[in-house]
Write an enzyme that holds these catalytic residues in place. Sequence first.
Site, PDB file in Angstrom:
ATOM      1  N   GLU A   1       9.242  -8.374   5.067  1.00 57.30           N
ATOM      2  CA  GLU A   1       9.333  -9.676   5.748  1.00 57.30           C
ATOM      3  C   GLU A   1      10.485 -10.518   5.221  1.00 57.30           C
ATOM      4  OE1 GLU A   1       5.871 -12.251   5.447  1.00 57.30           O
ATOM      5  OE2 GLU A   1       6.725 -13.693   6.828  1.00 57.30           O
TER       6      GLU A   1
ATOM      7  N   LYS B   1       8.771  -7.392   9.585  1.00 61.39           N
ATOM      8  CA  LYS B   1       8.172  -8.662  10.019  1.00 61.39           C
ATOM      9  C   LYS B   1       9.237  -9.755   9.983  1.00 61.39           C
ATOM     10  CE  LYS B   1       4.471 -11.912   8.881  1.00 61.39           C
ATOM     11  NZ  LYS B   1       3.057 -12.029   8.532  1.00 61.39           N
TER      12      LYS B   1
HETATM   13  P1  13P Z   1       3.219 -17.619  10.065  1.00 65.12           P
HETATM   14  O1  13P Z   1       2.890 -16.839  11.294  1.00 65.12           O
HETATM   15  O2  13P Z   1       2.402 -18.870   9.912  1.00 65.12           O
HETATM   16  O3  13P Z   1       4.701 -17.836   9.905  1.00 65.12           O
HETATM   17  O4  13P Z   1       2.763 -16.741   8.828  1.00 65.12           O
HETATM   18  C1  13P Z   1       3.070 -15.417   8.790  1.00 65.12           C
HETATM   19  C2  13P Z   1       3.222 -14.993   7.391  1.00 65.12           C
HETATM   20  O5  13P Z   1       2.559 -14.086   6.955  1.00 65.12           O
HETATM   21  C3  13P Z   1       4.208 -15.688   6.542  1.00 65.12           C
HETATM   22  O6  13P Z   1       4.431 -14.950   5.388  1.00 65.12           O
END
Ligand code: 13P
Length: 340
Positions: free
Chosen positions: A178, A220
């Site tokens: 991510e 992600k």
């Molecule tokens: P959000 O969808 O609120 O951005 O959170 C996703 C997430 O896991 C952030 O690390």
Amino acid sequence: MIRDNLMATAQALVANQKGLLAADESHSTIKKRFDAIRVENSEENRRRYRELLFTTEGIERYISGVILFDETLRQAARDGTPFAELLSRRGIMPGIKVDRGTKALALHPGEEITEGLDGLRERLAEYKRLGARFAKWRAVIAIKEQDVPTCFAMRANAHGLARYAALCQELDIVPIVEPEVLMDGDHDIERCEDVTSRVLEAVFTELDAHRVLLEGMLLKPNMIVAGLQCAAQEGLRRVSEATIRCMSRYVPAAVPGIVFLSGGQSAEDATDHLNAINSMGPHPWQISYSYGRALQAPVLAAWQGQQAHRLAAQQTFLKRCRLNSLACNGKYSRSMEAAE
Ligand code: 13P
């Protein structure tokens, strides 16, 4: 063998129009969410709230996995069933956030680096024993003045993500990679696309150098949107075209799935954008969701910490899961929001 397992797990997480629930808020993040509905941030309230989410009937049709926080992976439902077991029995894979948050990046004012690599191999082994099948590590890139983010900060964060991903795969845990380019700021959509492109290029260069199996991971990322304080907010078409263009250029087709974060978009916008992106398919990867706020904000608002509102909160949660799942197929429309 491990390679086959990794590939099968990564594919299963994005199969059948299912997505992920990110319920891995750290204590300080969940405190912000609870403060907004005046619920005390106690261990028991966190447990009650997560139990409400995980026991919602029907979510297994739309949710393939849940990302948990360390404390939650060690907690159990009221009847004593550990959350990981409760989820697994329902066909939902338990996952775990393994980064330890961000710190200021030395000598790089305004930039951050994600920590948590020390001891990670041992922590992952324990998480695996506790039932985790996949993991998440979040790197944070803020867009500020012209020279922030710097190349160095992007490279340093990409390196951290790749070291984490390699450690996960060594232990047969699917890494969710991510790199989040934040929505905060008044930058326009072009700047978001430019920065996200450079970040993704750095991330896949490092993943390759670290021998990470692309077929056994999920990405992600953020969608390509203007900053929250930008006067020019773009419509659905601009956002989805820019997002697909950026992903097509920088995300190898070997990656089985892209699961977007919501990043501060409203619940409806996050669903609508996902729908628009998928209606422009087919794409080389499955495109789904791994939302925190966009799945949970309406649930928290319905719940307010009250036992009497539990069922209404669960219905709200099921509805958001269902609509996002429809969006994975391009079958959502905004009119469905009012119809229920
Ligand atoms: P959000 O969808 O609120 O951005 O959170 C996703 C997430 O896991 C952030 O690390």
